[in-house]
Scaffold this active site. Structure first.
Site, mmCIF file in Angstrom:
data_model
loop_
_atom_site.group_PDB
_atom_site.id
_atom_site.type_symbol
_atom_site.label_atom_id
_atom_site.label_comp_id
_atom_site.label_asym_id
_atom_site.label_seq_id
_atom_site.Cartn_x
_atom_site.Cartn_y
_atom_site.Cartn_z
ATOM 1 N N ILE A 104 0.823 -1.210 0.000
ATOM 2 C CA ILE A 104 0.000 0.000 0.000
ATOM 3 C C ILE A 104 0.858 1.262 0.000
ATOM 4 O O ILE A 104 0.445 2.295 -0.554
ATOM 5 C CB ILE A 104 -0.994 0.002 1.190
ATOM 6 C CG1 ILE A 104 -2.033 1.113 1.012
ATOM 7 C CG2 ILE A 104 -0.275 0.133 2.516
ATOM 8 C CD1 ILE A 104 -2.826 1.032 -0.282
ATOM 9 N N GLY A 304 -5.947 -6.784 0.605
ATOM 10 C CA GLY A 304 -6.439 -5.831 1.600
ATOM 11 C C GLY A 304 -5.555 -4.605 1.622
ATOM 12 O O GLY A 304 -4.989 -4.212 0.590
ATOM 13 N N GLU A 305 -5.445 -3.971 2.765
ATOM 14 C CA GLU A 305 -4.620 -2.767 2.960
ATOM 15 C C GLU A 305 -5.139 -1.554 2.191
ATOM 16 O O GLU A 305 -4.512 -0.501 2.191
ATOM 17 C CB GLU A 305 -3.157 -3.009 2.530
ATOM 18 C CG GLU A 305 -2.452 -4.137 3.234
ATOM 19 C CD GLU A 305 -1.024 -4.345 2.733
ATOM 20 O OE1 GLU A 305 -0.545 -3.533 1.906
ATOM 21 O OE2 GLU A 305 -0.399 -5.328 3.160
ATOM 22 N N GLY A 306 -6.261 -1.678 1.484
ATOM 23 C CA GLY A 306 -6.704 -0.614 0.590
ATOM 24 C C GLY A 306 -6.072 -0.708 -0.777
ATOM 25 O O GLY A 306 -6.228 0.199 -1.607
#
Length: 338
Positions: A104, A304-306
Site C-alpha cells: 500500500i 487488503g490494505e486498501g
C-alpha cells in the site's frame, strides 16, 4: 470533525444521510454532451465524473486530495486457527507500513494519495466472536470514532483499508448476519488457509451467528458483536465521509463487509461509494451484488490494505481529466453530432 457521542447518535446519522447534489450532476451531464466525443463513448469514465460531481457539488469535480486510511486490529477468534499467519503479524505489518515497505505504501505513491495508518489496541485482541461479543459498546464507539477522525472536509476521495490477522472470519459473520445464506457462502481462503482452516472458519462463523444473531438488532450492535476494531473503524470512516459528502472508493471483502450491516439497514448508504475492485476472496463478488455495485477492476487481488482501491484511483483521475480538460465542440470548432 465528525464524532458519534453514543450509539443513538450513530443510528441518527444513518437515518439522515446527505444526498448527492442533483443540480451539479445535471450540469456535469450537460457538459458531457458538449465535449468533443460521441455521446457515451467514454463509458464508465463518464459515470465516474458524474458521481464525483454529485458528491462534490460541482459540475467540474476535482481530485487534489486523495486519502488512504489503513486501520489495524487483532481478533480473539484468530486463536481458533482461522488464519494462515499468527496474530503477531498485524503489529509487524503496521511497522512495515510506517517505514514504507508494504504494497500500500508503493500504491499510495503511485496513485498520488496520502497514507495514514491507525493501529487500534493491538495488544488487546477483541473477544472471540464464536462465544462472546467482539467489543463492549464503549470499545465499538471508540473504534467508530477512530475511523471518523481521519476524514476531513477537504478530502476529495477517501479510501479505507485494513490489517488484522483473522479478520475474514468476522467479515464473513457480518455478511451472513446481514444477507443470510450459509457460513460456507461467506467463508473463503482469506490469507491462504488450507481446507482445515476453512472448516474452522465456517464453524466459528456458525457459532458466532448462533450466539449473537438474535441480538444483532441494529448496525451498531451487529458491528459490536461480530466485527472488530479495524472493521468498526472502517465503518466509522465511511459513515463520516457520507456526512461530509466525501466520495469513497471501496477496497475488498473486509472493507465492504464493514458496511454490510449499514447497507442492509439502509440500502442507500453506499450511494457515495464506488467499488474499486472485486477481490479474489470468493464472497466479495456476491457482497458487491448485494450492494448493487459493479467494480471498476477485477485483477484477482486479495491483499487488503486498501490496495485494490488504490489501483483504481488512476481511473478516477482519468475520468476527471477527460471531463474537465476536453474541449467542447464550440471551443474546438468541431461540428457537433459525432
Amino acid at each position: 470533525m465528525i464524532r458519534f457521542d453514543d450509539e443513538r447518535a450513530f443510528a441518527q446519522a444513518l437515518d439522515a444521510l446527505p444526498q448527492p447534489d442533483d443540480v451539479a450532476v445535471a450540469a456535469a451531464a450537460a457538459r458531457q454532451t458538449e465535449l468533443t466525443k460521441p455521446a457515451g463513448s467514454l463509458g464508465r469514465l463518464e459515470e465516474i465524473a458524474l458521481f464525483m460531481a454529485g458528491w462534490q457539488g460541482s459540475a467540474r469535480p476535482a481530485l487534489h486530495k486523495a486519502n488512504i486510511a489503513v486501520f489495524a486490529g487483532n481478533h480473539g477468534v484468530a486463536a481458533r486457527g482461522v488464519s494462515a499467519f499468527p496474530v503477531e503479524v498485524t503489529e509487524q505489518m503496521v511497522g512495515n507500513f510506517r517505514v514504507g515497505g508494504a504494497a500500500i505504501n508503493q500504491l499510495a505513491t503511485a496513485c498520488g494519495a496520502e497514507l495514514t495508518v491507525v493501529p487500534l489496541d493491538l495488544d488487546r485482541p477483541t473477544g472471540d466472536i464464536a462465544r462472546e461479543p467482539a467489543m463492549t459498546a464503549d470499545e465499538c464507539l471508540a473504534a467508530l470514532n477512530a475511523g471518523a477522525a481521519v476524514v476531513t472536509p477537504d478530502t476529495d476521495l477517501l479510501l479505507v483499508g485494513e490489517m488484522g490477522i483473522g479478520n475474514t472470519t468476522p467479515a464473513a459473520a457480518l455478511c451472513l448476519q446481514a444477507y443470510g445464506g450459509s457460513a460456507e457462502d461467506w467463508c473463503g481462503l482469506g490469507s491462504g488457509v488450507d481446507a482445515g482452516g476453512v472448516a474452522r472458519k465456517i464453524a466459528a462463523v456458525e457459532s458466532a451467528i448462533a450466539v449473537h444473531g438474535p441480538h444483532c438488532i441494529n448496525p451498531f450492535e451487529t458491528l459490536r458483536r461480530l466485527g472488530g476494531r479495524e472493521i468498526a473503524a472502517m465503518a466509522g470512516a465511511i459513515m463520516a465521509a457520507r456526512m461530509l459528502r466525501v466520495p469513497v472508493l471501496l477496497d475488498g471483502f473486509i472493507c465492504c463487509a464493514a458496511i454490510a450491516p449499514l447497507v442492509a439497514a439502509q440500502p442507500g448508504f453506499s450511494a457515495h461509494c464506488l467499488a474499486g475492485h472485486c477481490s479474489a476472496e470468493q464472497a466479495h463478488a456476491q457482497l458487491l451484488d448485494q450492494f448493487g455495485m459493479e467494480p471498476l477492476l477485477r485483477l484477482g487481488m486479495r491483499l487488503g490494505e486498501g490496495s485494490g482501491a488504490a489501483v483504481a484511483v488512476p481511473l478516477v483521475r482519468a475520468a476527471l481529466a477527460t471531463h474537465n480538460g476536453m474541449a467542447t465542440f464550440v471551443e474546438a470548432a468541431v461540428a457537433a453530432g459525432l
